[in-house]
Enzyme design. Structure first.
Site, short mmCIF file in Angstrom:
data_model
loop_
_atom_site.label_atom_id
_atom_site.label_comp_id
_atom_site.label_asym_id
_atom_site.label_seq_id
_atom_site.Cartn_x
_atom_site.Cartn_y
_atom_site.Cartn_z
N GLU A 178 -6.88 -37.28 11.92
CA GLU A 178 -7.37 -37.29 10.36
C GLU A 178 -6.53 -38.20 9.64
O GLU A 178 -5.31 -38.56 10.08
CB GLU A 178 -7.23 -35.62 9.89
N ARG A 204 -16.85 -22.22 5.50
CA ARG A 204 -15.49 -22.47 5.92
C ARG A 204 -14.27 -21.65 5.78
O ARG A 204 -13.58 -21.43 6.56
CB ARG A 204 -15.29 -23.95 5.80
N LYS A 206 -8.87 -24.36 7.40
CA LYS A 206 -7.91 -24.76 6.27
C LYS A 206 -7.01 -23.73 5.70
O LYS A 206 -7.06 -23.15 4.60
CB LYS A 206 -9.23 -24.91 5.08
N1 PLP Z 1 -9.30 -32.82 6.44
C1 PLP Z 1 -8.36 -32.30 5.84
C2 PLP Z 1 -6.93 -31.55 6.37
C3 PLP Z 1 -8.49 -31.57 4.36
O1 PLP Z 1 -7.45 -30.94 3.65
C4 PLP Z 1 -9.61 -32.07 3.78
C5 PLP Z 1 -9.91 -31.52 2.43
O2 PLP Z 1 -10.65 -30.68 2.30
C6 PLP Z 1 -10.65 -32.86 4.43
C7 PLP Z 1 -10.35 -33.18 5.89
C8 PLP Z 1 -12.10 -33.13 3.61
O3 PLP Z 1 -12.71 -31.97 3.73
P1 PLP Z 1 -13.88 -31.81 2.88
O4 PLP Z 1 -14.70 -33.04 2.83
O5 PLP Z 1 -14.68 -30.61 2.93
O6 PLP Z 1 -13.29 -31.67 1.43
C1 COI Z 2 -9.44 -31.37 -0.87
O1 COI Z 2 -10.10 -32.39 -0.51
O2 COI Z 2 -10.45 -30.69 -1.28
C2 COI Z 2 -8.34 -31.02 -0.32
O3 COI Z 2 -8.33 -29.84 -0.23
C3 COI Z 2 -7.38 -31.88 -0.18
C4 COI Z 2 -6.18 -31.12 -1.04
C5 COI Z 2 -5.46 -30.50 0.17
C6 COI Z 2 -5.55 -32.18 -1.83
#
Ligand code: PLP
Ligand code: COI
Length: 337
Positions: A219, A80, A183
């Site tokens: 989201e 990612r 991200k």
């Molecule tokens: N959506 C957003 C905007 C996020 O910042 C995050 C955090 O990482 C997620 C979703 C969840 O992604 P992940 O499960 O890969 O941490």
């Molecule tokens: C995560 O869940 O790892 C995130 O990046 C959320 C964070 C922006 C607080």
């Protein structure tokens, strides 16, 4: 091991011993450097400071019941980060660089990995920034990848207690064909105002809608959204949602529980049909949603004050894998020796 009140940790930065750094110059990445400083020496005109040429990742290492330390789905985070870097035209780190550095940062900060049973974990924050001095808006030619760690507890102070969220009608998070699916810091910068308004009104988080029709759920703050209804795990699909690695894992666990998995546009009209719903992400893990309020219509969707059956089961299985209590049959964990 550090003498910390591990059970009381929130989701806050805490200094650890070492971080790993790579520098991109003259068209190539340096070897990994291990650094004990928390600071970065940077040009005041660096591209990341002016034009947001910045992106990051977030993943966790867990100390298991068997004493082993497991990094959860580190390769997925590496991939990612690569997709975020391509989107911002930043130099793309290799998967090996990313994975090796994450393992090394975990090893070097061993004393900060929370003990088993405290519910805490070691959060890793890989950060990629454009560092060359610019005035014009253009792709960065120099960059830095830093990976640091911080021990963390729960992201939402409620823990596995249902949270209240508000459907934001004032600000948007990400536009179609924008950067919502990667991200990058800019997405978070544009969410601060709506997050602050939500907190002022007593809500833990914001539920964002699509920015074209304002009809579909995108989201839930810095986490993906899911709902459960009639034996189905339903989660929004859109080009402006970050592909959550937690959500990807829950889709597998939900199917294992016998739920049918649907990934498709989810309209707000469906909110009243869910028996349970939640936010999911690395920081949030699963945060059950107890109540959703629509800022515009004052509609209230109430899911009660108890954790739903499927949310609880998925949470348990996910954590069982992460803490080494259940077989890692999908090979999600990397044991850091
Ligand atoms: N959506 C957003 C905007 C996020 O910042 C995050 C955090 O990482 C997620 C979703 C969840 O992604 P992940 O499960 O890969 O941490
Ligand atoms: C995560 O869940 O790892 C995130 O990046 C959320 C964070 C922006 C607080």
């Amino acid at each position: 091991m550090e003498n910390l009140d591990w059970g009381a940790l929130g989701f806050d930065y805490r200094k650890t011993d070492f971080n790993a750094r790579f520098y991109y110059r003259d068209g190539k990445w340096s070897d990994m450097e291990i650094c004990d400083s928390e600071y970065i020496n940077m040009h005041m005109s660096a591209a990341c400071l002016h034009y947001g040429l910045e992106l990051f990742e977030g993943l966790k290492a867990f100390r298991g019941k068997d004493g082993k330390v497991r990094l959860f789905r580190v390769k997925d985070n590496a991939l990612r980060m690569q997709s975020s870097a391509r989107r911002l035209c930043l130099p793309v780190p290799t998967v090996d660089m990313f994975v090796d550095a994450c393992c090394e940062v975990v090893r070097r900060n061993e004393r900060f990995i929370p003990p088993y049973g405290t519910g805490a974990s070691l959060y890793l924050r890989p950060l990629l920034i454009g560092t060359n001095a610019v005035l014009g808006v253009k792709a960065a030619t120099e960059a830095m990848l830093v990976i640091f760690a911080s021990p963390v507890g729960a992201y939402f102070k409620e823990g596995l207690k249902p949270i209240s969220v508000i459907i934001d009608r004032e600000q948007d998070r990400a536009a179609p064909r924008g950067t919502g699916d990667v991200k990058v810091g800019g997405n978070y910068a544009s969410s601060i105002l709506s997050g602050s308004h939500a907190h002022e009104r007593g809500y833990s988080n914001v539920l964002y809608l699509d920015t074209v029709e304002r009809k579909f759920i995108e989201e839930c703050g810095a986490a993906n959204f899911f709902g459960i209804r009639d034996g189905k795990y339903i989660t929004p699909k859109s080009g402006s949602i970050l592909p959550s690695i937690t959500n990807k894992s829950l889709r597998v666990l939900a199917a294992d529980l016998g739920l049918e998995v649907e990934e498709r546009p989810v309209s707000i009209e469906e909110l009243s049909t869910f028996s349970e719903c939640g936010a999911c992400g690395t920081a949030a893990v699963i945060s059950p949603i107890g109540k959703i309020v629509d800022m515009q219509t004052d509609d209230v969707y109430d899911y009660g004050t108890e954790v739903g059956e499927y949310s609880q089961k998925m949470f348990n299985t996910l954590q069982d894998i992460q803490y080494g209590r259940a077989e890692d049959k999908y090979g999600w964990c990397t044991v850091v020796e």
